[in-house]
Enzyme design. Sequence first.
Site, mmCIF file in Angstrom:
data_model
loop_
_atom_site.group_PDB
_atom_site.id
_atom_site.type_symbol
_atom_site.label_atom_id
_atom_site.label_comp_id
_atom_site.label_asym_id
_atom_site.label_seq_id
_atom_site.Cartn_x
_atom_site.Cartn_y
_atom_site.Cartn_z
ATOM 1 N N GLU A 48 0.860 -1.189 0.000
ATOM 2 C CA GLU A 48 0.000 0.000 0.000
ATOM 3 C C GLU A 48 0.893 1.233 0.000
ATOM 4 O O GLU A 48 1.972 1.232 0.587
ATOM 5 C CB GLU A 48 -0.919 0.026 1.222
ATOM 6 C CG GLU A 48 -1.775 1.290 1.278
ATOM 7 C CD GLU A 48 -2.983 1.179 2.191
ATOM 8 O OE1 GLU A 48 -3.868 2.035 2.080
ATOM 9 O OE2 GLU A 48 -3.045 0.234 2.998
ATOM 10 N N CYS A 247 -6.807 0.902 2.531
ATOM 11 C CA CYS A 247 -7.678 2.065 2.685
ATOM 12 C C CYS A 247 -7.606 3.030 1.508
ATOM 13 O O CYS A 247 -8.583 3.728 1.236
ATOM 14 C CB CYS A 247 -7.341 2.799 3.983
ATOM 15 S SG CYS A 247 -7.689 1.828 5.470
ATOM 16 N N ASN A 378 -12.296 -3.260 0.405
ATOM 17 C CA ASN A 378 -11.279 -3.420 1.447
ATOM 18 C C ASN A 378 -11.855 -3.008 2.793
ATOM 19 O O ASN A 378 -12.327 -1.879 2.943
ATOM 20 C CB ASN A 378 -10.062 -2.551 1.151
ATOM 21 C CG ASN A 378 -9.102 -2.513 2.336
ATOM 22 O OD1 ASN A 378 -8.385 -3.465 2.596
ATOM 23 N ND2 ASN A 378 -9.113 -1.411 3.075
ATOM 24 N N GLU A 379 -11.833 -3.903 3.731
ATOM 25 C CA GLU A 379 -12.285 -3.617 5.106
ATOM 26 C C GLU A 379 -13.662 -2.960 5.142
ATOM 27 O O GLU A 379 -13.960 -2.179 6.039
ATOM 28 C CB GLU A 379 -11.262 -2.756 5.848
ATOM 29 C CG GLU A 379 -10.021 -3.525 6.260
ATOM 30 C CD GLU A 379 -9.133 -2.763 7.234
ATOM 31 O OE1 GLU A 379 -9.365 -1.555 7.434
ATOM 32 O OE2 GLU A 379 -8.203 -3.371 7.781
#
Length: 658
Positions: A48, A247, A378-379
């Site tokens: 990331e 994120c 994502n998440e």
Amino acid sequence: MNYKNYFLVLLLTGICQTAKSQHKDLIVVNAAQSQGTVSPTMWGVFFEDINMGADGGIYAEMVKNRSFEFLKPLMGWSVKGNKITEGDILILNRQGANLANPRFVRANIKGADKGEAGMSNEGFKGGMGIKKDLRYDFSLMYRQQTPGLSLHVELLDEQNNVLGTAVLKPTDASGQWAKQEVSLNAKASSAKGKLNIWFEGSGVLDMDMISLFPSDTWKGRKKGMRADMIQMLADMKPGFIRFPGGCIVEGIDLANRYQWKKTIGPLEERQLIMNRWNVEFAHRPAPDYFQTFGLGFFEYFQLSEDIGAEPLPILNCGMACQFNTAEVVPLDQLDPYVQDALDLIEFANGDASSDWGKVRASMGHAAPFNLKYLGVGNENWGPQYIERAKAFQKAIKAKYPKINLIFSSGTDPDSERFHYLDKELRAMDADIIDEHYYRSPDWFLKNAARYDSYDRKGAKVFAGEYAAHVDKTVGTKRNTWQAAIAEAAFMTGLERNAAVVNMASYAPLFANTEGWQWAPDLIWVDNMNIYGTPNYYVQKLFSTNKGTQVASVLAEGKSLSGQDGLYVSAVVDNVKKELIVKLVNTKDTEQKKQVSLEGLKLAAEAQLTILQGGLTDQNSMDSPSAIVPAEAKLKLKGKTAALKLPANSLVMLKVSYK
């Protein structure tokens, strides 16, 4: 009293106690009893763009704000010289339909000699790392409004000593945008250098995409990646690379989300956005943190291919970060997001005659990338995620049924939110469920048996982001041996349950010592140097010794997941013809164990790899090898290895077989 019987009882009691003690210290590894297949993707890496991981990190561009698209157009730049007056250096903003790179700089110079009018770039966090005797390639896009200027390009050290020079004389006089480059060699090194551009003559010159790259990039690719950082990944032999992050895929809001189609094609046509970590951490603000996308989806696929890893892209599912805005696209407007996923699969796997396969081929890769995995969100969490996940699953499986889809189980491994998602995703027949855990070392030790009871026939598990966080410390001090050994213990549980867990990756991957915001991290860098943390060496040991089949490991009839501080797993490598046993001793005293190796015809000698240290020990730029693997040889006694497991250690026993 019958003393004869009394002494006989004492003797038998002693023998029984000795036998019991010996039995307790015996670990039986049975390679003939397979506990499941180890996926080739078992151990991978998660990248990331956080902690200056991409720009200022693996993407080797040295000029900050090369296209003047930061929120402050001259951020990273300063204007220099006594021949510069008001209006001589201007930022212009051209307007046009879907223009990705609208700003450029105009230099209107009147009769300047070298050193009288120019611009300087400070580089990313900590300046520019310049290496003695290395070639540097300077390039720019330009348009001559009025010809007559030459550019003197200089590399300087911290004391403004000139380390290298070159002259670029624009040759295109058409009045259209053109590209040109020149190279210069550094005669000395500097850890925090900078770039000067001096104008000579008179003229009006428009400039954009002002760039400087070292020549020692990964595989020598122009405008490529920082070789030492990529080599650290290649050395791990990862089974996959998850990209472009977590994120940042979601974005602060949907406008700030990652959009893969804007990261491919010519560099000047890739649309820069603010990195969401620019404003996320009040304790370490980063107003100069942006994503230029010089490292885009094509480069991620290419990197995966380079190091033999499966590409694992993650796409936005129509939901922004739920901690920031929780913005979602309405379900009746989700189609463009789903279409992005379908188009990405065609970009990766389509032949050169398909619409998106043709784009890939035009970038220099005619052959497909053979994408097998795709992450949806994502998440993300809640019923709103499940609704969108179902829409993606339906469309993708209808067109590409062999693509393995990975779905989010949220941000933690224990909450009501997690259990809701896990239940719903299993009801959907999800291929793979992504679980994340940033927890204390104690949590990792206590959860080494987490997957022992998981359904072997249901969805597979991707341990997509995990790291043990030592409390009340910051920065590199969080990458202690205490954290690493707890992760190693947990990883024996992942390996033992490879029939359920088919992917795992530590997170985050990289951190710049001058620009980190989140810690711990696997690998730390500055402008000139790099080191792996103890956590890195744990990951590398597992990843380069993953085997092909899980072997049975029992002590007193039970698997070892913390009994007496011991955690053990074993695999057989049917390709290399090796039996590999990993043992983690989390006690602060040495343990002696007899390891019986059953089911194979073994060589007489085994190889030992040992990682050990004090719980607060760590690696650093000054001491990069404080905790690194040590090698030794061990003679077997028949099929038995007599092992001494040092206090707080990870020991790997590897023995060849016929």
